[in-house]
Scaffold this active site. Sequence first.
Site, short mmCIF file in Angstrom:
data_model
loop_
_atom_site.label_atom_id
_atom_site.label_comp_id
_atom_site.label_asym_id
_atom_site.label_seq_id
_atom_site.Cartn_x
_atom_site.Cartn_y
_atom_site.Cartn_z
N TYR A 6 5.55 -42.31 -36.72
CA TYR A 6 6.76 -43.07 -37.02
C TYR A 6 6.93 -44.22 -36.04
O TYR A 6 7.46 -45.27 -36.39
CB TYR A 6 8.00 -42.18 -36.95
CG TYR A 6 7.98 -40.97 -37.86
CD1 TYR A 6 7.09 -40.86 -38.92
CD2 TYR A 6 8.87 -39.92 -37.66
CE1 TYR A 6 7.08 -39.75 -39.74
CE2 TYR A 6 8.88 -38.80 -38.47
CZ TYR A 6 7.98 -38.71 -39.51
OH TYR A 6 7.97 -37.61 -40.32
N PRO A 45 9.93 -35.10 -33.46
CA PRO A 45 9.07 -36.14 -32.87
C PRO A 45 7.89 -36.42 -33.79
O PRO A 45 7.40 -35.52 -34.46
CB PRO A 45 8.60 -35.49 -31.55
CG PRO A 45 8.63 -34.02 -31.84
CD PRO A 45 9.80 -33.81 -32.78
N CYS A 46 7.48 -37.66 -33.86
CA CYS A 46 6.34 -37.99 -34.72
C CYS A 46 5.69 -39.26 -34.23
O CYS A 46 6.31 -40.32 -34.21
CB CYS A 46 6.80 -38.16 -36.17
SG CYS A 46 5.45 -38.65 -37.25
N GLN A 47 4.43 -39.16 -33.86
CA GLN A 47 3.71 -40.32 -33.33
C GLN A 47 3.55 -41.41 -34.39
O GLN A 47 3.59 -42.59 -34.09
CB GLN A 47 2.34 -39.88 -32.81
CG GLN A 47 2.40 -38.93 -31.63
CD GLN A 47 3.16 -39.50 -30.47
OE1 GLN A 47 2.92 -40.61 -30.05
NE2 GLN A 47 4.12 -38.75 -29.95
N ASN A 59 3.39 -35.27 -37.78
CA ASN A 59 3.85 -36.17 -38.84
C ASN A 59 4.56 -35.42 -39.96
O ASN A 59 5.35 -36.01 -40.70
CB ASN A 59 2.66 -36.93 -39.43
CG ASN A 59 1.93 -37.77 -38.40
OD1 ASN A 59 2.43 -37.96 -37.29
ND2 ASN A 59 0.77 -38.28 -38.75
#
Length: 413
Positions: free
Chosen positions: A119, A115-117, A135
């Site tokens: 992206y 998960p990556c905010q 990230n």
Amino acid sequence: MKFIDLFAGAGGLSEGFTRAGFSAIAHVESDKAACFTLKTRQAYHWLKNNDSLNVYKYYLINKITRYELYQTIPEKEYNSVIHASISKNTLNNIFSKIDNLLNSEKLDVIIGGPPCQAYSLIGRARKNVLYDDRNELYIYYAAFLKRYKPKYFVFENVVGLLSAKDINGILYFDKMKKLFAQLGYEVSYKILSAYDYGVLQNRKRVIVIGKYGLKSIISFPDKKEHYLNIKVWDLFSDLPNIQAGEGSVKTQIKTKKDNCFLQDIGIKDDLPITWHQARPNSQQDLTIYHHVVDLWNKSKTRLKYADLPSILQTHKSKKSFNDRFKIVAGDLPFSHTIMAHLSKDGHYYIHPDIKQNRSITPREAARIQSFPDNYYFESTTERPSRSSVFKQIGNAVPVLFAESIATHLLRYF
């Protein structure tokens, strides 16, 4: 062919690979509720393979507890789910557990997507997103590649991955490809839509496939032909009609009729259906829902918040999120994307039947994500949490989508 699933979530990607014939060695996941979901699914597969599905059925109808269910499966199956956040401080411990599960055998595939905010296009609007530690989770993904050197890896993420930049303006995806190449992996990537692989949902994702060793071009699965005249309503039509606040989590729910389409794609079987429970709503929400569905039925038009009667408008902003109330149109060939926001409210996922006048249930959301009805979603305790389940379903990779990728990857072995 053995695989491990990193950032496994509720196991949609893993389920697809299992259905294609791969064998799960370990699942690594930080969310406790999702870990219980994974353990319960491991129990299902073990019991099915050992002709003991009646034990799983007893669990679905509350005749045995979760603890009693887990007691029926080997310890290795239970321990294959590793509850941990992947970080510099946890890597060695996770490696040790996976090493024990592998027992000196070779790992063939690593799957998963961190998960990556930064992206996500939506996530980038959030404060301090560039400084979010998530990230850089791809670096730890690479650490597993370095240690186990599988023949292939499958990395799934949002489309925004291809344009996301770090604090220095460098594309994250360029950094990833460079790191993977340093570890000996040639990568191919493509934006794929789940709808093209049997999922009745307009969900697009970046799929990255890496191959260890010699340089070669890796292709992607061909699009599947769709069932003739199948619409989203076919996912819901056999479920009992319920109103807002009605339904149940774990009881013997009877479907109204046979649905050959759902049986053909592996969603429906003879086991009890769970999580067909609608969240309660205020009278104002239900009035808005009625407006939304009525407008679609009459003119195939989606309602804009600013067009609601003023007495129903309680939000100050009428320009942003003007589509905050949205029907899951039953007469279309695919739904809009199921997201984890379902855990907060169901306004963006209103049921198409105006007589039921509610948002969709977790089971209906799971069907849109192509999860089989026998897939039980857990909570942190044995007391069910609808919000937790919606979050798990919204974050998952659609099972049929994952199965198509896994089946295609088999041709390279």
